[in-house]
Design an enzyme around this catalytic site. Structure first.
Site, short mmCIF file in Angstrom:
data_model
loop_
_atom_site.label_atom_id
_atom_site.label_comp_id
_atom_site.label_asym_id
_atom_site.label_seq_id
_atom_site.Cartn_x
_atom_site.Cartn_y
_atom_site.Cartn_z
CE LYS A 176 -2.53 -10.28 -1.30
NZ LYS A 176 -3.24 -11.81 -1.64
N GLY B 75 -13.49 -8.15 -0.17
CA GLY B 75 -13.36 -9.63 0.33
C GLY B 75 -14.28 -9.81 1.37
CB SER B 76 -14.61 -12.69 3.62
OG SER B 76 -13.17 -12.62 4.30
CB THR B 77 -17.45 -9.60 6.90
OG1 THR B 77 -18.34 -9.14 5.80
CG2 THR B 77 -17.61 -8.93 8.06
N GLY C 211 -11.86 -8.41 6.35
CA GLY C 211 -12.01 -6.88 6.37
C GLY C 211 -11.49 -6.42 7.95
CD GLU D 272 -17.34 -1.46 -1.52
OE1 GLU D 272 -18.26 -2.19 -1.65
OE2 GLU D 272 -17.27 -0.32 -1.61
CB CYS E 56 -19.82 -9.44 -2.74
SG CYS E 56 -19.85 -8.33 -3.94
CD GLU F 85 -20.34 -13.18 1.42
OE1 GLU F 85 -19.36 -13.29 2.23
OE2 GLU F 85 -20.65 -12.77 0.55
P1 ADP Z 1 -11.37 -16.01 1.57
O1 ADP Z 1 -11.19 -15.91 3.10
O2 ADP Z 1 -12.74 -16.08 0.82
O3 ADP Z 1 -10.16 -16.61 0.76
P2 ADP Z 1 -10.49 -13.09 1.64
O4 ADP Z 1 -11.57 -12.32 1.92
O5 ADP Z 1 -9.64 -13.77 2.74
O6 ADP Z 1 -11.25 -14.29 1.07
O7 ADP Z 1 -9.36 -12.83 0.61
C1 ADP Z 1 -9.66 -11.50 -0.16
C2 ADP Z 1 -8.04 -10.97 -0.13
O8 ADP Z 1 -7.58 -10.87 1.15
C3 ADP Z 1 -7.25 -11.92 -0.95
O9 ADP Z 1 -6.20 -11.05 -1.56
C4 ADP Z 1 -6.27 -12.43 0.29
O10 ADP Z 1 -4.86 -12.89 0.12
C5 ADP Z 1 -6.45 -10.91 1.26
N1 ADP Z 1 -6.10 -11.26 2.77
C6 ADP Z 1 -6.41 -12.53 3.42
N2 ADP Z 1 -6.15 -12.58 4.68
C7 ADP Z 1 -5.47 -11.41 4.82
C8 ADP Z 1 -5.03 -10.72 6.02
N3 ADP Z 1 -4.98 -11.27 7.15
N4 ADP Z 1 -4.38 -9.40 5.84
C9 ADP Z 1 -4.53 -8.85 4.39
N5 ADP Z 1 -5.07 -9.45 3.41
C10 ADP Z 1 -5.72 -10.86 3.50
#
Ligand code: ADP
Length: 506
Positions: free
Chosen positions: A204, A257-259, A262, A279, A313, A410
């Site tokens: 995804k 992705g972001s904490t 996560g 990560e 990151c 961050e």
């Molecule tokens: P940002 O907040 O900086 O856009 P994210 O860490 O949210 O970055 O995005 C990293 C990935 O996580 C993307 O593929 C995003 O679509 C996905 N993502 C965002 N929200 C969710 C969620 N609630 N559950 C699963 N995946 C998510």
């Protein structure tokens, strides 16, 4: 200062990128077929430098995730991939690397158009890095093995012996959820070890930057990965991502992705207690000591934060400098920042591209403004520019204190906070005063100091006299709230394996 974009510099040149973008409405890959979302909904792919729509992707959601998980599960159960010999799987991974390299200019252009990054970042670092992941893990396929184990069991029937061993088995169906800052290479860091292990998977990609994932899906099929083993479901995080993280027939989620996201994934994964690799974010220190080679340290500290427009990151976003060279180093980094050319990523002169979207650029700007109102000094940059509002000029901030948000949170943009070091004894405390622990760099010619700080800093990677040195063989990941587990390196394949113990009385 403003950003002027030459419209002639916004068009791809490679035949591959032109052909790929000609068919605007992209499909996603499920069970070997290219399909639309069940809802029929689509998401625009936008060039963040111009605001132009360059294509559309399916807005996949739960129904599409269900379909992809079913396809992945079927392929796994049938053994079409996991039961291939290591040699056969390795050849396919090697072929994926070849295909990435054969299409490197096209992929770099697509990445720039979709993400905004300066072309050289994709062309010379990230796309070769993606190919490198597949080569490295092609070599790992044939090294996945268990152990025979001596036990102290002494209650076996008389005359019998214990024979015990472990086997490494693919974990099953894996969901990989990836971010928008360095799409292809971060996807490769999940896909390569996952396929090496023999798993089936659903990728995804981030909704802002899915084009190269779709192109990679084509290349992966061309290389000979059987239908259903590798699936791509595009869509928004809270829809497709969440559905994947919650799915009870997914055995593992590998997330970058972001904490905060996560944490959401961790909660969603709790339903079936699937395994989770994370990560996450960082706020990594670059520490410049007075004895450092300044010809290396000053451009190195600037590159640590401004590479890929700061959307990294492990970026070096907290710059600590020994007091006696503080003014010199900060002025040097600021001079580099002021001289950086902002523009469209496809313009070969561009060093700073746009931020991936306006929402992220607004967020960065609000951090800068917040720092200013908290009393920090903007040494240079700090502007939000361009007709799209997606450009942030490279920014150096000084006169901060450690409690300020700009120092602790961050920002994920081209923004560095500079702080003096009064005494070297303070270095570990300053470096570790963060909830993150992803990376750090120490700039010094003194081996003792380098070793002392490399030991004392709580971070997954410590670079000395460099920053952002990546290799598929070097594990990368975080301490503290920067995540769990490691990508890259030999043990990354363990993320996608289960250990089975077999104990026999024979
Ligand atoms: P940002 O907040 O900086 O856009 P994210 O860490 O949210 O970055 O995005 C990293 C990935 O996580 C993307 O593929 C995003 O679509 C996905 N993502 C965002 N929200 C969710 C969620 N609630 N559950 C699963 N995946 C998510």
């Amino acid at each position: 200062m403003n950003v002027v974009i030459d419209i002639n510099m916004t068009k791809p040149k490679t035949a591959g990128a032109i052909a790929f973008l000609k068919h605007k409405d992209k499909k996603m890959l499920i069970g070997g077929d290219w399909v639309d979302a069940a809802s029929g909904k689509r998401i625009d792919s936008i060039d963040p430098a111009t605001g132009q729509v360059i294509g559309t992707i399916p807005a996949g959601a739960k129904a599409d995730v269900d379909r992809a998980v079913k396809a992945a599960r079927e392929s796994f159960d049938k053994g079409v991939w996991r039961e291939k010999t290591p040699d056969e799987r390795a050849r396919v991974l090697w072929k994926i690397a070849d295909l990435i390299e054969a299409n490197i200019d096209e992929l770099a252009e697509l990445e720039t158009l979709d993400q905004g990054k300066p072309l050289f970042v994709g062309r010379w670092a990230e796309i070769p890095g993606a190919a490198g992941q597949f080569r490295y893990f092609a070599g790992m396929v044939s090294k996945i093995q268990g152990e025979t184990i001596n036990t102290s069991i002494n209650y076996q029937p008389p005359g019998k012996k214990i024979f015990a061993y472990t086997m490494k088995e693919p974990i099953g169906v894996v969901g990989a959820i990836t971010p928008w800052n360095s799409p292809l290479v971060l996807e490769a860091m999940k896909i390569a070890p996952c396929l090496a292990a023999g798993c089936s998977m659903i990728l995804k990609p981030a909704e802002d930057t899915s084009l190269t994932a779709i192109r990679l899906g084509e290349l992966i099929m061309e290389a000979g990965v059987p239908a259903g083993v590798f699936n791509v479901v595009t869509g928004f995080g809270p829809d497709a991502g969440q559905a994947l993280a919650e799915h009870h027939d997914v055995d593992k989620i590998a997330f970058t992705g972001s904490t905060p996201t996560g944490r959401k994934i961790l909660n969603a994964a709790g339903g079936n207690l699937k395994k989770v690799a994370l990560e996450l974010g960082g706020k990594s220190p670059s520490i410049v000591l007075a004895d450092a080679d300044m010809d290396l340290a000053i451009p190195g500290a600037a590159n640590a934060v401004f590479f890929n427009t700061g959307q990294v990151c492990v970026a070096g976003t907290r710059l600590y400098v020994e007091k006696k060279v503080f003014d010199k180093v900060v002025a040097g980094v600021a001079d580099i920042a002021k001289g950086m050319k902002m523009g469209h990523g496809l313009d070969p002169a561009t060093q700073i591209g746009p931020i991936v979207n306006k929402r992220q650029a607004d967020k960065i700007k609000s951090y800068i403004d917040g720092g200013k109102s908290d009393g920090a000094e903007i040494v240079c940059g700090g502007e939000q520019l361009g007709t799209t509002g997606t450009f942030i000029s490279p920014t150096v901030i000084a006169k901060t204190n450690h409690n300020m948000k700009v120092v602790q949170e961050e920002i994920f943009g081209p923004v560095v906070v500079a702080m003096p070091i009064d005494s070297l004894d303070d270095v570990p405390r300053l470096a570790n005063d963060s909830r993150y622990g992803l990376a750090a760099s120490v700039w010094t010619q003194d081996l003792s100091k380098a070793t002392r700080f490399a030991n004392a800093i709580k971070a997954g990677t410590v670079w000395v006299n460099c920053h952002l040195m990546f290799d598929p063989a070097l594990p990368i990941g975080g301490y503290k709230e920067s995540g769990w587990s490691r990508d890259s390196g030999m043990q990354a394949v363990e993320n996608y394996l289960e250990t089975k113990t077999v104990c026999m009385v024979v």
